[in-house]
Design an enzyme around this catalytic site. Structure first.
Site, PDB file in Angstrom:
ATOM      1  N   HIS A 143     -18.792 -44.654 -21.881  1.00  0.00           N
ATOM      2  CA  HIS A 143     -18.888 -43.247 -22.250  1.00  0.00           C
ATOM      3  C   HIS A 143     -19.640 -42.985 -23.550  1.00  0.00           C
ATOM      4  O   HIS A 143     -19.885 -41.835 -23.897  1.00  0.00           O
ATOM      5  CB  HIS A 143     -17.489 -42.646 -22.355  1.00  0.00           C
ATOM      6  CG  HIS A 143     -16.662 -42.837 -21.125  1.00  0.00           C
ATOM      7  ND1 HIS A 143     -15.758 -43.865 -20.999  1.00  0.00           N
ATOM      8  CD2 HIS A 143     -16.643 -42.146 -19.962  1.00  0.00           C
ATOM      9  CE1 HIS A 143     -15.191 -43.790 -19.803  1.00  0.00           C
ATOM     10  NE2 HIS A 143     -15.705 -42.768 -19.160  1.00  0.00           N
ATOM     11  N   GLY A 164     -13.386 -30.511 -30.754  1.00  0.00           N
ATOM     12  CA  GLY A 164     -13.394 -30.568 -29.303  1.00  0.00           C
ATOM     13  C   GLY A 164     -14.752 -30.254 -28.714  1.00  0.00           C
ATOM     14  O   GLY A 164     -15.230 -30.918 -27.793  1.00  0.00           O
ATOM     15  N   ARG A 203     -19.896 -27.650 -31.611  1.00  0.00           N
ATOM     16  CA  ARG A 203     -19.350 -27.583 -32.964  1.00  0.00           C
ATOM     17  C   ARG A 203     -19.682 -28.861 -33.733  1.00  0.00           C
ATOM     18  O   ARG A 203     -19.908 -28.824 -34.939  1.00  0.00           O
ATOM     19  CB  ARG A 203     -17.846 -27.339 -32.947  1.00  0.00           C
ATOM     20  CG  ARG A 203     -17.269 -27.063 -34.339  1.00  0.00           C
ATOM     21  CD  ARG A 203     -15.893 -26.434 -34.281  1.00  0.00           C
ATOM     22  NE  ARG A 203     -15.972 -25.120 -33.676  1.00  0.00           N
ATOM     23  CZ  ARG A 203     -15.045 -24.599 -32.866  1.00  0.00           C
ATOM     24  NH1 ARG A 203     -13.974 -25.300 -32.558  1.00  0.00           N
ATOM     25  NH2 ARG A 203     -15.195 -23.390 -32.365  1.00  0.00           N
ATOM     26  N   ARG A 255      -8.838 -35.120 -36.151  1.00  0.00           N
ATOM     27  CA  ARG A 255      -9.181 -34.048 -35.212  1.00  0.00           C
ATOM     28  C   ARG A 255      -9.252 -32.731 -35.972  1.00  0.00           C
ATOM     29  O   ARG A 255      -8.379 -32.408 -36.785  1.00  0.00           O
ATOM     30  CB  ARG A 255      -8.152 -33.952 -34.096  1.00  0.00           C
ATOM     31  CG  ARG A 255      -8.191 -32.629 -33.333  1.00  0.00           C
ATOM     32  CD  ARG A 255      -7.483 -32.682 -31.997  1.00  0.00           C
ATOM     33  NE  ARG A 255      -6.953 -31.394 -31.571  1.00  0.00           N
ATOM     34  CZ  ARG A 255      -7.661 -30.330 -31.208  1.00  0.00           C
ATOM     35  NH1 ARG A 255      -8.986 -30.377 -31.233  1.00  0.00           N
ATOM     36  NH2 ARG A 255      -7.069 -29.213 -30.835  1.00  0.00           N
ATOM     37  N   ILE A 256     -10.299 -31.957 -35.735  1.00  0.00           N
ATOM     38  CA  ILE A 256     -10.430 -30.624 -36.327  1.00  0.00           C
ATOM     39  C   ILE A 256     -10.619 -29.635 -35.178  1.00  0.00           C
ATOM     40  O   ILE A 256     -11.650 -29.651 -34.507  1.00  0.00           O
ATOM     41  CB  ILE A 256     -11.592 -30.561 -37.337  1.00  0.00           C
ATOM     42  CG1 ILE A 256     -12.858 -31.233 -36.789  1.00  0.00           C
ATOM     43  CG2 ILE A 256     -11.210 -31.212 -38.640  1.00  0.00           C
ATOM     44  CD1 ILE A 256     -14.051 -31.115 -37.731  1.00  0.00           C
ATOM     45  N   GLY A 257      -9.603 -28.806 -34.945  1.00  0.00           N
ATOM     46  CA  GLY A 257      -9.647 -27.952 -33.776  1.00  0.00           C
ATOM     47  C   GLY A 257      -9.042 -26.580 -34.002  1.00  0.00           C
ATOM     48  O   GLY A 257      -8.735 -26.176 -35.119  1.00  0.00           O
ATOM     49  N   MET A 279      -4.065 -29.162 -27.254  1.00  0.00           N
ATOM     50  CA  MET A 279      -4.136 -29.974 -26.039  1.00  0.00           C
ATOM     51  C   MET A 279      -4.570 -31.424 -26.244  1.00  0.00           C
ATOM     52  O   MET A 279      -4.780 -32.131 -25.256  1.00  0.00           O
ATOM     53  CB  MET A 279      -5.074 -29.306 -25.022  1.00  0.00           C
ATOM     54  CG  MET A 279      -4.619 -27.936 -24.575  1.00  0.00           C
ATOM     55  SD  MET A 279      -5.725 -27.161 -23.353  1.00  0.00           S
ATOM     56  CE  MET A 279      -5.484 -28.236 -21.936  1.00  0.00           C
ATOM     57  N   ASP A 315      -5.439 -17.610 -32.132  1.00  0.00           N
ATOM     58  CA  ASP A 315      -4.781 -16.593 -31.315  1.00  0.00           C
ATOM     59  C   ASP A 315      -3.275 -16.697 -31.507  1.00  0.00           C
ATOM     60  O   ASP A 315      -2.753 -17.754 -31.871  1.00  0.00           O
ATOM     61  CB  ASP A 315      -5.160 -16.702 -29.837  1.00  0.00           C
ATOM     62  CG  ASP A 315      -4.773 -18.034 -29.228  1.00  0.00           C
ATOM     63  OD1 ASP A 315      -3.583 -18.212 -28.918  1.00  0.00           O
ATOM     64  OD2 ASP A 315      -5.648 -18.895 -29.053  1.00  0.00           O
TER      65      ASP A 315
END
Length: 240
Positions: free
Chosen positions: A5, A21, A25, A88-90, A185, A209
């Site tokens: 991958h 994600g 971005r 992780r930055i989300g 997620m 949100d």
């Protein structure tokens, strides 16, 4: 060297990787925050870039949506590219009325509804922890920048919870998880991988949100807010 991958050469992936994600971005971060950067992966459209932030080389690598996608890329980065740390930055949805839109979450633990840890590691645990030392550095950087943040448990789900029509069932699921700040997620898969591969992982999220708030975020305001989170992650990576 490459994997199924990832087409990058091993030398082109650095020890600290920041993972948004969205592949676009990752491109945005490279173009706006890095110098001397180059694209190091494009396989399956999962863009990755390596460059310098201030005087330190870092890699920005998209992970896609959901635990399986995060699991593939984080596993290969840890296992085959000798990455030590992934942050992780989300984005996420609020799971408490105490949070305002654009607040930043530093995840202490992620409660998982996913079968990912069971299938890969035969691990029946439902809750996985972030690296404490990284979180302490994230907090330090956030306080120096006067950023509004909260630190605590988040929930990692396998579905976009807005699509669950039975809201009473959804509330019951969240009650089983215990008090939590936000829902996303991917983090639990990342934390599980770090646990079993003896690596480091952290996750910071921006609230975009909330079922408790009536206001909406414009695209321009969201971009500025995400910039704050991106710089928080980059400065933390720089000082680790």
């Amino acid at each position: 060297m490459s994997t199924i991958h990832i087409s990058a050469e091993k030398k082109d992936i650095k020890k600290i990787v920041l993972m948004p994600g969205d592949p676009l971005r990752a491109k945005y971060i490279a173009e706006n925050f890095l110098t001397d950067y180059k694209q190091v992966n494009h396989t399956r459209g999962m863009l990755a870039y390596t460059g310098k932030y201030k005087d330190k080389e870092v890699t920005i690598f998209a992970h896609g949506m959901g635990c399986p996608s995060m699991g593939i890329y984080a596993y290969e980065l840890y296992k085959f590219y000798d990455v030590d740390t992934i942050i992780r930055i989300g984005t996420s949805g609020a799971n408490t009325p105490d949070l305002d839109l654009l607040d930043i979450i530093i995840a202490d633990t992620a409660y998982s509804y996913s079968n990912f840890p069971k299938m890969l590691f035969d691990d029946n645990a439902r809750e996985f922890s972030a690296d404490r030392s990284i979180n302490e550095q994230l907090e330090k950087e956030a306080e120096e920048k006067n950023l509004s943040y909260k630190r605590g448990k988040i929930i990692t789900g396998d579905v976009f919870d807005v699509y669950i029509e039975d809201k009473k069932r959804l509330e019951k699921l969240y009650e089983e998880a215990g008090e939590s700040l936000a829902v996303e997620m991917e983090a639990a898969a990342l934390f599980a991988l770090a646990k079993h591969l003896n690596k480091k992982a952290a996750c910071i999220l921006s609230i975009v949100d909330s079922p408790y708030k009536k206001e909406e975020i414009t695209s321009s305001v969201r971009e500025t807010a995400l910039n704050d989170m991106i710089k928080l992650a980059l400065d933390t990576a720089h000082n680790l």
